[in-house]
Design a protein around this motif. Structure first.
Motif, short mmCIF file in Angstrom:
data_model
loop_
_atom_site.label_atom_id
_atom_site.label_comp_id
_atom_site.label_asym_id
_atom_site.label_seq_id
_atom_site.Cartn_x
_atom_site.Cartn_y
_atom_site.Cartn_z
N GLU A 1 1.39 15.41 2.61
CA GLU A 1 0.70 14.88 3.84
C GLU A 1 0.80 15.64 4.99
O GLU A 1 0.35 16.07 5.76
N TYR B 1 0.79 -1.22 0.09
CA TYR B 1 0.02 -0.07 0.08
C TYR B 1 0.83 1.13 -0.03
O TYR B 1 0.52 2.23 -0.68
N TYR C 1 7.58 6.67 5.87
CA TYR C 1 6.13 6.74 5.68
C TYR C 1 5.33 6.03 6.80
O TYR C 1 4.36 6.51 7.47
N ARG D 1 2.34 7.24 -6.65
CA ARG D 1 1.28 8.01 -7.03
C ARG D 1 1.57 9.42 -7.20
O ARG D 1 0.58 10.17 -7.44
N TYR E 1 2.69 1.89 -3.34
CA TYR E 1 1.59 2.35 -4.35
C TYR E 1 1.40 4.01 -4.04
O TYR E 1 1.42 4.84 -4.93
N GLN E 2 1.30 4.28 -2.61
CA GLN E 2 1.22 5.67 -2.32
C GLN E 2 2.38 6.45 -2.86
O GLN E 2 2.21 7.68 -3.34
N THR F 1 4.59 12.12 -1.68
CA THR F 1 3.35 11.96 -0.94
C THR F 1 3.53 12.27 0.46
O THR F 1 2.50 12.85 1.04
#
Length: 218
Positions: free
Chosen positions: A170, A41, A203, A48, A44-45, A166
């Motif tokens: 955030e 996951y 992350y 992207r 993927y983040q 990412t």
């Protein structure tokens, strides 16, 4: 009779041991599977992330990376060159360079090394603002936000690498930046297997920190 009782107790103990071992193995397998799913996951983040710049901003924030002695590392130079291009394209007139001292004994902080690089590239020193204390992405953006408030700036373009985008965005949103914009560059010098693996861990830590921040515990 005594032997039969002993055998029964031993059998029950053996059964309980096998059950405990089986449950432990299932628990360990579940943890491993959850770790794999979470890593997938996060990967993927990471992949992207996209540049979101749509307009000019009050300031560009170039996030720090390691220094090689007195000079920015090749990876940091990529961020600086990308931030410099945005500056030359007129997307911002002021630049915050952010990053503390990588190791005791170094001559320059990350921010100072970045400032020197940009000045050598033709950016007037009065257009560059230093944040010399940060040791993490969260601190990069927290301390840069303070500089923005001191100068009455409300909008910012955050400059970094794509694999780092990412998390950076955030963090900015968690800190309640006003419509933070992201501009990312793709590295041709950094080993992505290493850096993306490290970013998965970073992350994950940030996700835990974010929960604590939202609960008011940090």
């Amino acid at each position: 009779m005594r032997h039969q009782m002993y055998s029964g107790v031993k059998s029950r103990h053996s059964f309980k041991s096998h059950v405990w071992i089986r449950r432990s193995l299932f628990g360990l397998l579940a943890i491993v599977l959850l770790g794999i799913l979470w890593s997938a996951y996060v990967y993927y983040q990471i992949n992207r992330a996209e540049s979101t710049v749509t307009d000019k901003a009050d300031v560009g924030i170039i996030l720090g990376a390691s220094m090689w002695g007195d000079e920015p590392s090749p990876g940091l130079r990529e961020r600086l060159e990308h931030g410099l291009k945005l500056y030359e394209d007129g997307l911002y007139q002021s630049i915050i360079v952010t990053g503390g001292l990588d190791a005791p004994g170094l001559k320059y902080t990350e921010a100072e090394g970045m400032r020197n690089y940009l000045v050598d590239a033709g950016v007037p020193e009065e257009n560059i603002f230093l944040e010399n204390e940060a040791t993490s992405t969260y601190e990069n953006l927290l301390f840069s936000q303070r500089i923005m408030r001191e100068h009455g700036w409300s909008t910012a373009i955050i400059v970094t690498h794509d694999y780092h985008g990412t998390r950076s965005l955030e963090v900015a949103k968690t800190l309640e930046y006003e419509n933070p914009e992201l501009s990312i560059t793709t590295s041709t010098v950094l080993p992505m297997v290493k850096h993306k693996s490290r970013e998965i861990l970073a992350y994950t830590k940030w996700t835990a920190d974010k929960i604590l921040i939202e609960l008011g515990l940090k």
